[in-house]
Design an enzyme around this catalytic site. Structure first.
Site, short mmCIF file in Angstrom:
data_model
loop_
_atom_site.label_atom_id
_atom_site.label_comp_id
_atom_site.label_asym_id
_atom_site.label_seq_id
_atom_site.Cartn_x
_atom_site.Cartn_y
_atom_site.Cartn_z
N ARG A 75 66.63 44.13 47.79
CA ARG A 75 65.68 45.25 47.90
C ARG A 75 64.27 44.84 47.51
NH1 ARG A 75 68.20 48.99 43.68
NH2 ARG A 75 68.38 46.93 42.76
N ARG A 106 35.84 38.62 38.32
CA ARG A 106 35.50 39.68 37.35
C ARG A 106 35.47 39.06 35.96
NH1 ARG A 106 36.47 45.23 39.32
NH2 ARG A 106 37.40 45.12 41.39
N HIS A 118 34.67 39.70 30.20
CA HIS A 118 34.47 40.99 29.51
C HIS A 118 35.18 41.07 28.16
CE1 HIS A 118 34.48 42.47 33.93
NE2 HIS A 118 33.25 42.13 33.58
N LYS A 166 44.56 43.08 24.22
CA LYS A 166 44.74 43.40 25.63
C LYS A 166 45.96 42.66 26.17
CE LYS A 166 40.89 43.29 28.05
NZ LYS A 166 39.71 42.83 28.80
N HIS A 172 37.54 37.97 28.58
CA HIS A 172 38.56 37.86 29.62
C HIS A 172 37.93 38.01 31.00
CE1 HIS A 172 41.51 39.88 32.35
NE2 HIS A 172 42.14 38.75 32.06
N TYR A 200 46.09 46.42 33.13
CA TYR A 200 45.58 46.19 31.78
C TYR A 200 46.14 47.25 30.84
CZ TYR A 200 41.72 44.30 34.67
OH TYR A 200 40.96 43.66 35.61
N ASP A 237 28.02 41.70 35.91
CA ASP A 237 28.57 40.44 35.40
C ASP A 237 27.56 39.30 35.50
OD1 ASP A 237 30.88 41.86 34.89
OD2 ASP A 237 32.13 40.80 36.33
#
Length: 172
Positions: free
Chosen positions: A16, A51, A54, A64, A111, A124, A158
């Site tokens: 599945r 990304r 941070h 985290k 991160h 997260y 960023d």
């Protein structure tokens, strides 16, 4: 790197598809990990999106746990704890949905990640709520991370973060 932990969750696969248990209170307690989270969220990114890097500064800094629920990312963590023997150093780990690999990131770490698949969904869980006044970062290209990507897609926010060498860390 001091305090980061690669977590291999229970993964069950059959005809599945795949079932991944991302949290088990007793297993997390045995590892000394947080069992109470203040927020959970996810991001969806396309190939070559980068990304990060941070974090939140005290008093709203947090622990985290991250994992890739769909696709694959190259995940990076930079140690910003001044007293740490690994201060300024980074680790890289590939997070793939098919493996269910998770990464625990302690307080005082920056991160970020780069999407390697056509798209990726990153999950997260954090131990403090988002606090705009404590939201911070360091520039993605300032910590010696070999992202192995040309022309990453990066937000203006960023791009505007200070370089690691210019960042004055509030983390002990």
């Amino acid at each position: 790197m001091g305090g980061c932990l690669k977590i291999l969750p229970i993964v069950r696969e059959d005809r599945r598809g795949v079932f991944v248990k991302t949290f088990h209170v007793d297993a997390f307690r045995e590892l000394g990990l947080p069992t109470v989270f203040a927020e959970a969220y996810f991001s969806v990114s396309h190939r070559n999106v980068l990304r990060g890097l941070h974090f939140q500064i005290p008093p709203m800094d947090h622990e985290k746990i991250v994992y890739c629920a769909e696709g694959e990312v190259l995940d990076a963590v930079v140690d910003l704890r001044r007293a740490s023997p690994t201060y300024g150093q980074h680790i890289l780990i590939s997070l793939r949905a098919a493996e269910g690999t998770m990464l625990y990131i302690p307080r005082g770490m920056a991160h970020g990640f780069c999407t390697r698949s056509e798209h990726a969904v990153m999950m997260y869980q954090v131990t403090s709520v988002y606090a705009p006044a404590c939201d911070a970062g360091i520039r993605w290209d300032s910590a010696g991370i070999p992202w192995d990507i040309e022309n990453p897609v990066i937000s203006e926010r960023d791009m505007g973060f200070p370089a690691l060498s210019d960042f004055v860390s509030p983390f002990d």
